[in-house]
Scaffold this motif. Sequence first.
Motif, PDB file in Angstrom:
ATOM      1  N   LYS A 136       0.815  -1.219   0.000  1.00  0.00           N
ATOM      2  CA  LYS A 136       0.000   0.000   0.000  1.00  0.00           C
ATOM      3  C   LYS A 136       0.845   1.264   0.000  1.00  0.00           C
ATOM      4  O   LYS A 136       0.310   2.374   0.099  1.00  0.00           O
ATOM      5  N   TRP A 137       2.162   1.109  -0.130  1.00  0.00           N
ATOM      6  CA  TRP A 137       3.032   2.286  -0.123  1.00  0.00           C
ATOM      7  C   TRP A 137       2.941   3.060  -1.422  1.00  0.00           C
ATOM      8  O   TRP A 137       2.915   2.499  -2.511  1.00  0.00           O
ATOM      9  N   THR A 138       2.876   4.375  -1.281  1.00  0.00           N
ATOM     10  CA  THR A 138       3.035   5.306  -2.398  1.00  0.00           C
ATOM     11  C   THR A 138       3.905   6.462  -1.908  1.00  0.00           C
ATOM     12  O   THR A 138       3.904   6.782  -0.715  1.00  0.00           O
ATOM     13  N   PRO A 139       4.681   7.086  -2.793  1.00  0.00           N
ATOM     14  CA  PRO A 139       5.476   8.241  -2.358  1.00  0.00           C
ATOM     15  C   PRO A 139       4.573   9.399  -1.977  1.00  0.00           C
ATOM     16  O   PRO A 139       3.434   9.504  -2.463  1.00  0.00           O
ATOM     17  N   ARG A 140       5.066  10.273  -1.126  1.00  0.00           N
ATOM     18  CA  ARG A 140       4.247  11.403  -0.673  1.00  0.00           C
ATOM     19  C   ARG A 140       3.949  12.377  -1.803  1.00  0.00           C
ATOM     20  O   ARG A 140       2.922  13.062  -1.786  1.00  0.00           O
ATOM     21  N   ARG A 142       4.030  12.388  -6.124  1.00  0.00           N
ATOM     22  CA  ARG A 142       4.137  11.477  -7.252  1.00  0.00           C
ATOM     23  C   ARG A 142       5.361  11.726  -8.125  1.00  0.00           C
ATOM     24  O   ARG A 142       6.011  10.795  -8.587  1.00  0.00           O
ATOM     25  N   ARG A 164       4.841  -2.198  -4.550  1.00  0.00           N
ATOM     26  CA  ARG A 164       4.217  -2.470  -5.848  1.00  0.00           C
ATOM     27  C   ARG A 164       5.147  -2.082  -7.001  1.00  0.00           C
ATOM     28  O   ARG A 164       5.790  -1.041  -6.985  1.00  0.00           O
ATOM     29  N   GLU A 166       4.572  -1.054  -9.975  1.00  0.00           N
ATOM     30  CA  GLU A 166       4.251   0.198 -10.659  1.00  0.00           C
ATOM     31  C   GLU A 166       4.839   1.403  -9.934  1.00  0.00           C
ATOM     32  O   GLU A 166       5.300   2.361 -10.567  1.00  0.00           O
ATOM     33  N   GLU A 167       4.835   1.356  -8.604  1.00  0.00           N
ATOM     34  CA  GLU A 167       5.404   2.458  -7.829  1.00  0.00           C
ATOM     35  C   GLU A 167       6.922   2.502  -7.992  1.00  0.00           C
ATOM     36  O   GLU A 167       7.516   3.568  -8.102  1.00  0.00           O
ATOM     37  N   ARG A 170       7.797   3.915 -11.379  1.00  0.00           N
ATOM     38  CA  ARG A 170       7.579   5.367 -11.416  1.00  0.00           C
ATOM     39  C   ARG A 170       8.694   6.105 -10.675  1.00  0.00           C
ATOM     40  O   ARG A 170       9.189   7.140 -11.143  1.00  0.00           O
TER      41      ARG A 170
END
Length: 332
Positions: A136-140, A142, A164, A166-167, A170
Amino acid sequence: MAGSIVAVVGGLNMDMIFEAERMPDVGESTDSSSLSNFPGGKGANTAIATYRGSRSKPTTEFTDGRGDEGDIRVFMNGAVGDDDFGVMLKTRLEQDGVETSGIRTISDTRSGTCVVIVETESGDSRNIAYQGANLKWTPRERNSVECLAGGEKPDLVIAHLGVRREEVERVLETASRSGVDTLLNPSPAIYLVNSTYKNLTHLVLNETEAALLSGRNVDELNNLAAWEEAVEDFIQLGVTNVVITLGAKGAYYATSDGQKGVVDAEKNINVIDTTGAGDTFVGNYATEYIKQKQLGTWDISRAVTRACKASARTIQRLGAQESIPWADEIDG
């Protein structure tokens, strides 16, 4: 190395380590001689290995994350759950000097957990992981590489596939576009979009990962000619430096400008637990790269040699983060 910053993106897991005489067969139950919980996860392990690889072991129990002038600052980026394991994983990194502003706590989610079975005679290990909050991690932000390093531009971004895909892709694209060097350790190995490879300054992977990502059978990667062929595929896709780690055989490396060779593994090693050896390799390879970059040089064989030495220290102790050596333990 004054002002050098490394940002790590990857997983954080609590490792539950069972020691047993051998792996059980299918349908068989067997007892473990010990059970220990150790903070781990490939991202967290690599962050600690990078931090320790640039410093001598401190004389006090805890560090403050900054270090002396010339040391590398390390930022960890990942996710933990709002459970006891999450608190322990983040606290351990902070105590070990890694900056944790990039770690997100995900509500109503379990932290990543990994079961590790270690054979007491050989030291070989097998792992099965529940990734939990890691996925569930995403950068703060994008499209910001600075958000991975507390608002500063890092010198190197290291990524694992514990979050993930995809993250990760990116992040690597954003870093490359921003002129920041990148290192990918594609573990666990999954398919990558071909365009990702052109964003990689360094690709460090083991034989199994190299086989999967190059479309080969792992049994084929058993000699120098096969290693050269597989690495050349990655270089043709745009990678600048490629290293295949070979366990007891050492490591094979090649670069887009023609450097290539084999570095032998350390000899006469008493193997206790191989957990974390690959992460230690990546962290110390990265540390040596940063050192040389500040001097305006690049001898990949030196980086691979130091990484092999560091990994040899790791496998002589039980646990991942507990076994990662400091610079004076590697170079002394």
